[in-house]
Design a protein around this motif. Structure first.
Motif, mmCIF file in Angstrom:
data_model
loop_
_atom_site.group_PDB
_atom_site.id
_atom_site.type_symbol
_atom_site.label_atom_id
_atom_site.label_comp_id
_atom_site.label_asym_id
_atom_site.label_seq_id
_atom_site.Cartn_x
_atom_site.Cartn_y
_atom_site.Cartn_z
ATOM 1 N N UNK A 44 0.748 -1.223 0.045
ATOM 2 C CA UNK A 44 0.071 -0.027 -0.074
ATOM 3 C C UNK A 44 0.863 1.180 -0.147
ATOM 4 N N UNK A 45 0.767 2.132 -0.945
ATOM 5 C CA UNK A 45 1.274 3.481 -0.945
ATOM 6 C C UNK A 45 0.435 4.554 -1.375
ATOM 7 N N UNK A 46 0.779 5.835 -1.206
ATOM 8 C CA UNK A 46 0.187 7.078 -1.685
ATOM 9 C C UNK A 46 0.445 7.217 -3.054
ATOM 10 N N UNK A 47 -0.529 8.305 -3.499
ATOM 11 C CA UNK A 47 -0.062 9.212 -4.832
ATOM 12 C C UNK A 47 0.498 10.349 -4.205
ATOM 13 N N UNK A 48 0.042 10.914 -3.340
ATOM 14 C CA UNK A 48 0.403 12.060 -2.567
ATOM 15 C C UNK A 48 -0.101 11.722 -1.106
ATOM 16 N N UNK A 49 1.200 11.802 -0.288
ATOM 17 C CA UNK A 49 1.173 11.589 1.331
ATOM 18 C C UNK A 49 0.330 12.716 1.864
ATOM 19 N N UNK A 50 -0.355 12.375 3.263
ATOM 20 C CA UNK A 50 -0.926 13.407 3.653
ATOM 21 C C UNK A 50 -0.256 14.256 4.339
ATOM 22 N N UNK A 51 0.675 13.911 5.436
ATOM 23 C CA UNK A 51 1.437 14.743 6.169
ATOM 24 C C UNK A 51 2.879 13.778 6.144
ATOM 25 N N UNK A 110 -1.952 -1.669 -4.226
ATOM 26 C CA UNK A 110 -3.143 -0.951 -3.458
ATOM 27 C C UNK A 110 -2.764 0.425 -3.420
ATOM 28 N N UNK A 111 -3.314 1.320 -4.373
ATOM 29 C CA UNK A 111 -2.598 2.905 -4.371
ATOM 30 C C UNK A 111 -3.851 3.673 -3.538
ATOM 31 N N UNK A 112 -3.530 4.040 -2.309
ATOM 32 C CA UNK A 112 -4.250 5.260 -1.765
ATOM 33 C C UNK A 112 -4.073 6.690 -2.405
ATOM 34 N N UNK A 113 -5.174 6.743 -3.441
ATOM 35 C CA UNK A 113 -5.045 7.966 -3.935
ATOM 36 C C UNK A 113 -5.996 9.031 -3.420
ATOM 37 N N UNK A 153 -5.120 -2.180 -7.577
ATOM 38 C CA UNK A 153 -6.429 -1.491 -6.846
ATOM 39 C C UNK A 153 -5.916 -0.053 -6.743
ATOM 40 N N UNK A 154 -6.815 0.728 -6.879
ATOM 41 C CA UNK A 154 -6.779 2.256 -6.894
ATOM 42 C C UNK A 154 -7.932 2.966 -6.248
ATOM 43 N N UNK A 155 -7.856 3.853 -5.334
ATOM 44 C CA UNK A 155 -9.096 4.799 -4.766
ATOM 45 C C UNK A 155 -8.623 5.973 -4.588
ATOM 46 N N UNK A 156 -9.664 6.860 -4.657
ATOM 47 C CA UNK A 156 -9.369 8.287 -4.576
ATOM 48 C C UNK A 156 -10.567 9.098 -4.283
ATOM 49 N N UNK A 157 -10.440 9.901 -3.210
ATOM 50 C CA UNK A 157 -11.646 10.833 -2.969
ATOM 51 C C UNK A 157 -12.009 11.948 -3.981
ATOM 52 N N UNK A 158 -13.187 11.821 -4.322
ATOM 53 C CA UNK A 158 -13.636 12.733 -5.250
ATOM 54 C C UNK A 158 -14.101 14.282 -4.690
ATOM 55 N N UNK A 159 -14.263 14.066 -3.226
ATOM 56 C CA UNK A 159 -14.630 15.204 -2.436
ATOM 57 C C UNK A 159 -13.602 15.924 -2.043
ATOM 58 N N UNK A 160 -12.274 15.630 -2.183
ATOM 59 C CA UNK A 160 -11.304 16.500 -2.050
ATOM 60 C C UNK A 160 -10.800 17.536 -3.229
#
Length: 448
Positions: free
Chosen positions: A180-187, A209-212, A230-237
């Motif tokens: 698991x890894x991000x596209x852009x990390x949070x902090x 599994x990409x935490x996008x 697998x890829x997921x991303x918040x559309x509400x951000x």
């Protein structure tokens, strides 16, 4: 259906609008005194999308049964089609979930783990996702491996460290079941070389599994060419869709691995067992040409899916008002770079950046604050860094009517800023002044 209950075309002006304060005042919903420097956490949406949001909710309440059973599935398909076209992927590989955390839980809880299996992740993983892994460690035979990341770090170094972790696990007789890894990390808010990490996973036979969460609407994704498992991303951000709405992308080759939604929906198909009757579906839906993956996520318990049905309006706003994806990207990246450099100069510090200058190839930047961590005079003792960060962040919100998150990373204090089409340099100048003042107060021990 009564004509008056049909969703009307938005009456709001959809002509192009200059970015900055004009955009904010004309098209967004912020309080006049609020300075929104932290789009990344929860996002926001424009007035035209709000109008669509309320129209859909009104349509739902006019005829609840007819809407939920018959209209909503068709409208969901229209939204999925619009999003699939935007992402350039097949519609039958994209569904909606409330947030990225839900999609990640779906994937991790769908896999069957054996003794010796490992979940690999970066140390900058989002907190609730790491806690999900810890829960699975408590309840299954899976273990985890943590790839230490301290920013700034070069992409090549991070990728090599990631690859070596897989090889070490294999040499120890373990199986890296998924990474698991991000596209852009949070902090910190830094772009991750996720495309390279997917390539490494593909080469090593590891599921990716990409935490996008911060991906869609902020950076180009090119999912069809990168080919994550697998890829997921918040559309509400970053896509200007109401909370909560996320996309969940699973290529057809991997859809058999997703056994259930979360919670389990009417679309779940139990494995056949002799003598067991088919479970009745109270929605009484008719025959469908959609595949099992699509049906699994079409109706997941009773939920207000109105945000899912705002995709088309959000994309229209981005195209007609903002001038398209390239204009949004250009403005936000340039603004982020300019204000980060300005803040670093005013603070006498630095922008979080690597040699390749890839960490800031997004709309978020991290600037080091004029505070030291340590026991010297004016320093913040290491054991107080979290307390001081919470105090500074909350007091900026309360006293300056803005949000600029303060956090400690790699022995230094930073703030993370989000550039957006409704912001301009003067907004961040206010942030600089507020942070200068709050840092001076923290140095005097006011956080205690």
């Amino acid at each position: 259906m009564d004509e008056k209950m049909q969703i009307a075309t938005s009456e709001l002006s959809l002509s192009p609008c200059p970015f900055g304060r004009t955009m904010r005042e004309k098209h967004f919903l912020f309080a006049p005194t609020y300075t929104p420097l932290n789009h990344g956490s929860f996002g926001t949406y424009p007035k035209s999308v709000q109008k669509r949001f309320h129209e859909v909710q009104a349509l739902s309440e006019a005829r609840p049964d007819s809407f939920v059973r018959y209209q909503c599935p068709k409208m969901l398909d229209e939204s999925r089609a619009a999003l699939a076209d935007y992402l350039e992927v097949p519609i039958n590989e994209v569904v909606f979930v409330p947030n990225a955390t839900t999609a990640i839980n779906v994937v991790l809880r769908s896999l069957v783990y054996n003794k010796g299996d490992v979940i690999l992740h970066l140390s900058t993983l989002y907190g609730s996702v790491e806690k999900t892994i810890e829960y699975l460690r408590e309840t299954t035979e899976v273990d985890s491996m943590n790839v230490a990341v301290k920013y700034p770090i070069d992409d090549g170094v991070l990728a090599k460290r990631f690859e070596n972790a897989i090889k070490v696990a294999k040499s120890d007789g373990k199986v890296v079941r998924i990474a698991i890894f991000d596209t852009i990390s949070s902090l910190p808010g830094a772009k991750v070389p996720w495309e390279q990490l997917v390539q490494i996973c593909n080469a090593e036979g590891v599921l990716s599994l990409v935490d996008g969460a911060h991906g869609v609407g902020q950076i180009p994704l090119n999912l069809s060419s990168v080919q994550p498992d697998f890829f997921t991303s918040n559309c509400h951000k970053w896509l200007y869709v109401p909370r909560g709405c996320a996309m969940f992308y699973v290529p057809q080759k991997n859809q058999h691995l997703i056994r259930s939604s979360l919670p389990t929906s009417h679309g779940f198909k139990p494995l056949p067992q002799e003598g067991r009757k088919e479970i009745f579906n109270p929605l009484m839906s008719g025959p469908s040409t959609k595949n099992d993956f699509e049906m699994l996520f079409e109706f997941v318990a009773t939920l207000d899916v109105s945000p899912y049905l705002c995709i088309t309006e959000a994309l229209k706003f981005r195209s007609d008002i903002c001038g398209g994806e390239d204009e949004i990207l250009r403005y936000c990246q340039n603004l982020a770079t300019e204000v980060a450099q300005l803040a670093a100069k005013e603070f006498g510090t630095e922008v979080m950046q690597n040699k390749e200058e890839t960490l800031t190839k997004c709309f978020m930047v991290n600037v080091r604050l004029p505070l030291t961590i340590g026991n010297e005079k004016g320093g913040i003792p290491e054991q107080d860094t979290y307390t001081a960060s919470v105090w500074m962040t909350s007091h900026i919100a309360d006293e300056y009517d803005m949000y600029s998150p303060v956090f400690a990373h790699a022995g230094k204090f930073w703030t993370r800023w989000s550039a957006q089409v409704y912001l301009e340099v003067d907004d961040f100048v206010k942030g600089i002044d507020a942070l200068k003042s709050i840092c001076e107060r923290a140095q005097k021990g006011e956080y205690l």
